[in-house]
Design a protein around this motif. Sequence first.
Motif: not given
Length: 331
Positions: A67-68, A158-161, A170-171, A176-177
Amino acid sequence: MKAIAPSSSQHPGLLSALRTTRIQMAALQALSLALNEFPLRDRFLEAVDTIAANTGRLVVTGMGKSGIVARKIAATMRSTGTPSLFLHPSEASHGDLGMIGREDIVFALSWSGETTELGDIIAYCRRFGIRLIVATAFAESTAGRAADLCLTLPQVREACPNELAPTSSTTVQVVLGDALAVALIERRGFTRSDFLAFHPGGRLGARLATAAQLMAKGDDIPVVKVGASLIEATIEMSRKRCGCTAVVDEGGRLLGVFTDGDLRRAVSGDHMHADIRDHMTLKPITVGPEILASDALRILNEKAVSVLFVVSGEKLVGLIHLHDILRAGVA
């Protein structure tokens, strides 16, 4: 014994940052490859065509981190010529579905394609025949199958461990947007002048302002007719406080400029009633009224002058001083 701190190149924080950027760069590389292959390539081009031909708005929606990103996409679209708004899925279920018009297109972001909160928006689109574009990593998800046009994103790490917090995903959505917005800018021939219409404020608006908006006009321009004397030109130059005066013919065509420097050279040996034509500088630096303030500032710096004369054809229509540009916030 005192512990030895790790070198900066081996600091855990830096190693984490480098690992994060590498993972996200790999995610963007995957998106770039996907955009050059079926099916995303064809669906992306179809989305550009569909949005460009649309007479309504682009309603962008998503929940949570998506959403963000959706808010950002809607803002970028609005500022670059595509009427757009963000619709929060929860608010949509409590009356805001009325924001969606029959001519609008809904663009929904959901990485999993199973975002429960999007259910009412999807059902509304199906009920009223409103076109639905969905960006998801799972084409066979509920949202993906419901879409008129599904932009299937690559399934990235995901970059999150823990590979849980939305980071790379999200990147990919943001880029894409941006890719859609830029393609629409080029498709519509959206110019810097068009951009100014949507960004009149702040430093960006100042840089996109034109000479015609900042220049001195009419009686504010220091100007004398050809045949004027040195004393007349000096009085005009002093009265308008621009450090110079334009010299024009009877039709208002710019013939030359008389500056402080010209005055100092003239008074060393000539009578102050001498003809201005014998002392003016020919071919002053001129610009057109549509030149951007940022370009005018560049010319002033390159030519080491403080004043530009604004002409339309050969006729003097204005004067733009370095101080006018700086006061407007262009720097």
